[in-house]
Design an enzyme around this catalytic site. Sequence first.
Site, PDB file in Angstrom:
ATOM      1  N   TYR A 174       0.849  -1.207   0.000  1.00 36.37           N
ATOM      2  CA  TYR A 174       0.000   0.000   0.000  1.00 36.37           C
ATOM      3  C   TYR A 174       0.875   1.244   0.000  1.00 36.37           C
ATOM      4  O   TYR A 174       0.657   2.184  -0.768  1.00 36.37           O
ATOM      5  CB  TYR A 174      -0.902  -0.047   1.244  1.00 36.37           C
ATOM      6  CG  TYR A 174      -1.911   1.081   1.351  1.00 36.37           C
ATOM      7  CD1 TYR A 174      -3.058   1.096   0.555  1.00 36.37           C
ATOM      8  CD2 TYR A 174      -1.745   2.100   2.283  1.00 36.37           C
ATOM      9  CE1 TYR A 174      -4.002   2.119   0.682  1.00 36.37           C
ATOM     10  CE2 TYR A 174      -2.683   3.122   2.412  1.00 36.37           C
ATOM     11  CZ  TYR A 174      -3.808   3.127   1.604  1.00 36.37           C
ATOM     12  OH  TYR A 174      -4.733   4.141   1.743  1.00 36.37           O
ATOM     13  N   LYS A 178       1.115   4.219  -2.766  1.00 35.03           N
ATOM     14  CA  LYS A 178       0.763   5.606  -2.440  1.00 35.03           C
ATOM     15  C   LYS A 178       1.955   6.556  -2.644  1.00 35.03           C
ATOM     16  O   LYS A 178       1.771   7.718  -3.017  1.00 35.03           O
ATOM     17  CB  LYS A 178       0.206   5.694  -1.015  1.00 35.03           C
ATOM     18  CG  LYS A 178      -1.127   4.953  -0.824  1.00 35.03           C
ATOM     19  CD  LYS A 178      -2.206   5.429  -1.795  1.00 35.03           C
ATOM     20  CE  LYS A 178      -3.596   4.890  -1.451  1.00 35.03           C
ATOM     21  NZ  LYS A 178      -4.615   5.232  -2.465  1.00 35.03           N
TER      22      LYS A 178
HETATM   23  N1  LIG Z   1     -10.146   5.715   4.625  1.00 31.04           N
HETATM   24  C1  LIG Z   1      -8.940   6.110   5.031  1.00 31.04           C
HETATM   25  O1  LIG Z   1      -8.631   6.131   6.242  1.00 31.04           O
HETATM   26  C2  LIG Z   1      -7.925   6.570   4.011  1.00 31.04           C
HETATM   27  C3  LIG Z   1      -6.734   7.174   4.470  1.00 31.04           C
HETATM   28  C4  LIG Z   1      -5.791   7.593   3.526  1.00 31.04           C
HETATM   29  C5  LIG Z   1      -6.025   7.407   2.184  1.00 31.04           C
HETATM   30  N2  LIG Z   1      -7.182   6.813   1.765  1.00 31.04           N
HETATM   31  C6  LIG Z   1      -7.373   6.616   0.322  1.00 31.04           C
HETATM   32  O2  LIG Z   1      -8.530   7.343  -0.078  1.00 31.04           O
HETATM   33  C7  LIG Z   1      -9.202   6.629  -1.129  1.00 31.04           C
HETATM   34  C8  LIG Z   1     -10.655   6.402  -0.745  1.00 31.04           C
HETATM   35  O3  LIG Z   1     -10.734   5.699   0.498  1.00 31.04           O
HETATM   36  P1  LIG Z   1     -12.136   5.248   1.109  1.00 31.04           P
HETATM   37  O4  LIG Z   1     -12.009   5.198   2.578  1.00 31.04           O
HETATM   38  O5  LIG Z   1     -13.237   6.029   0.480  1.00 31.04           O
HETATM   39  O6  LIG Z   1     -12.193   3.730   0.574  1.00 31.04           O
HETATM   40  P2  LIG Z   1     -13.457   2.858   0.178  1.00 31.04           P
HETATM   41  O7  LIG Z   1     -13.021   1.433   0.229  1.00 31.04           O
HETATM   42  O8  LIG Z   1     -14.660   3.248   0.991  1.00 31.04           O
HETATM   43  O9  LIG Z   1     -13.734   3.296  -1.329  1.00 31.04           O
HETATM   44  C9  LIG Z   1     -12.972   2.825  -2.407  1.00 31.04           C
HETATM   45  C10 LIG Z   1     -13.922   2.619  -3.591  1.00 31.04           C
HETATM   46  O10 LIG Z   1     -13.135   2.203  -4.704  1.00 31.04           O
HETATM   47  C11 LIG Z   1     -13.909   1.236  -5.425  1.00 31.04           C
HETATM   48  N3  LIG Z   1     -13.017   0.395  -6.217  1.00 31.04           N
HETATM   49  C12 LIG Z   1     -12.157  -0.554  -5.768  1.00 31.04           C
HETATM   50  N4  LIG Z   1     -11.554  -1.157  -6.809  1.00 31.04           N
HETATM   51  C13 LIG Z   1     -12.039  -0.566  -7.925  1.00 31.04           C
HETATM   52  C14 LIG Z   1     -11.814  -0.781  -9.316  1.00 31.04           C
HETATM   53  N5  LIG Z   1     -10.945  -1.710  -9.752  1.00 31.04           N
HETATM   54  N6  LIG Z   1     -12.491  -0.010 -10.209  1.00 31.04           N
HETATM   55  C15 LIG Z   1     -13.381   0.936  -9.766  1.00 31.04           C
HETATM   56  N7  LIG Z   1     -13.640   1.166  -8.467  1.00 31.04           N
HETATM   57  C16 LIG Z   1     -12.974   0.420  -7.558  1.00 31.04           C
HETATM   58  C17 LIG Z   1     -14.628   0.435  -4.331  1.00 31.04           C
HETATM   59  O11 LIG Z   1     -15.761  -0.257  -4.834  1.00 31.04           O
HETATM   60  C18 LIG Z   1     -14.965   1.531  -3.324  1.00 31.04           C
HETATM   61  O12 LIG Z   1     -16.286   2.024  -3.527  1.00 31.04           O
HETATM   62  C19 LIG Z   1      -8.419   5.344  -1.346  1.00 31.04           C
HETATM   63  O13 LIG Z   1      -7.542   5.515  -2.435  1.00 31.04           O
HETATM   64  C20 LIG Z   1      -7.652   5.183  -0.057  1.00 31.04           C
HETATM   65  O14 LIG Z   1      -6.477   4.422  -0.229  1.00 31.04           O
HETATM   66  C21 LIG Z   1      -8.144   6.406   2.652  1.00 31.04           C
END
Ligand SMILES: NC(=O)c1ccc[n+]([C@@H]2O[C@H](COP(=O)([O-])OP(=O)(O)OC[C@H]3O[C@@H](n4cnc5c(N)ncnc54)[C@H](O)[C@@H]3O)[C@@H](O)[C@H]2O)c1
Length: 268
Positions: A174, A178
């Site tokens: 991951y 990132k």
């Molecule tokens: N939630 C956290 O604490 C956090 C912290 C830092 C960074 N992030 C980053 O922010 C972004 C969003 O996080 P989140 O919490 O909303 O995650 P989440 O899992 O709720 O949402 C991710 C979405 O991406 C979709 N997805 C996955 N694979 C896919 C594909 N191949 N094609 C199309 N869609 C696809 C999923 O269906 C999901 O709806 C991510 O990139 C995550 O790494 C999240």
Amino acid sequence: MDSTTITLRPPSAIANRLAGQVALITGAAGFIGLETTRRFLQEGARVVLIDLDEEKLARAKTALADISNVEENTLFVRADVTSEPETQAFVDQAVSHFGRLDSVFLSAGLSYSRTSILETDVDLYDKVMAVNCRSAFLGVKHCGRAMKSLGNGGSIILASSASGLRASRGMTAYSMAKFALRGIALTAANELGPYGIRLNTIHPSGVDSPMFESSWPEEERNAMLQNVPLRRWAQPNDIAAVITFLASNDAQYLTGGAYKVDGGSVYN
Ligand SMILES: NC(=O)c1ccc[n+]([C@@H]2O[C@H](COP(=O)([O-])OP(=O)(O)OC[C@H]3O[C@@H](n4cnc5c(N)ncnc54)[C@H](O)[C@@H]3O)[C@@H](O)[C@H]2O)c1
């Protein structure tokens, strides 16, 4: 030091900062993607929502139903962001449906339960790199081409993470993915700047979300919170507000930047 309970202020009044814009959001049915979609719509944008998960897209549609004129201002597309033909197709569909493309938030991502690199299966590594990283390459390539040919410039925001700025024990794949987003943002910002296309990464630490909870055990999350000066994890609107700013004209001289949205976390 004792922590004090404070009352959070409500998000700022909506200022219509994205009026006239067309935005495309991947992972739009996810936790951060959906909140950002809501904020973009409230700020006057029309939004193309991309997600792999049909059921989550249907739930997103229901969740947004309270926003005025939502039917005409949204387009829901089920697509896999790791596929080049599908990425090209949804970008083409966005442009032919709404006639413009101004902002893109590449939010689709994948995390996993913390695992030592010594135990991380290469299939998991490949999947994590594809969803977080290959998708960003494809998204920037095809959205960048569309923005260049439309000639209005644009803003592309990539969802990196605090794990894209520092060590994250147990999250090697991951973290690699990132960190790579910095490479895409910096290099593409240089290449595409002359067309008025801006690229920036955002770096949330913990967001109060299912992804965060499933990646880090509660005990570790509680311990990590002591390194967050604001003593709380981010709410989705904390992240959506920064993305909205980066998409807006208020950010038109910002490109190649890395924006921590982490409550001032002390990294170690
Ligand atoms: N939630 C956290 O604490 C956090 C912290 C830092 C960074 N992030 C980053 O922010 C972004 C969003 O996080 P989140 O919490 O909303 O995650 P989440 O899992 O709720 O949402 C991710 C979405 O991406 C979709 N997805 C996955 N694979 C896919 C594909 N191949 N094609 C199309 N869609 C696809 C999923 O269906 C999901 O709806 C991510 O990139 C995550 O790494 C999240």
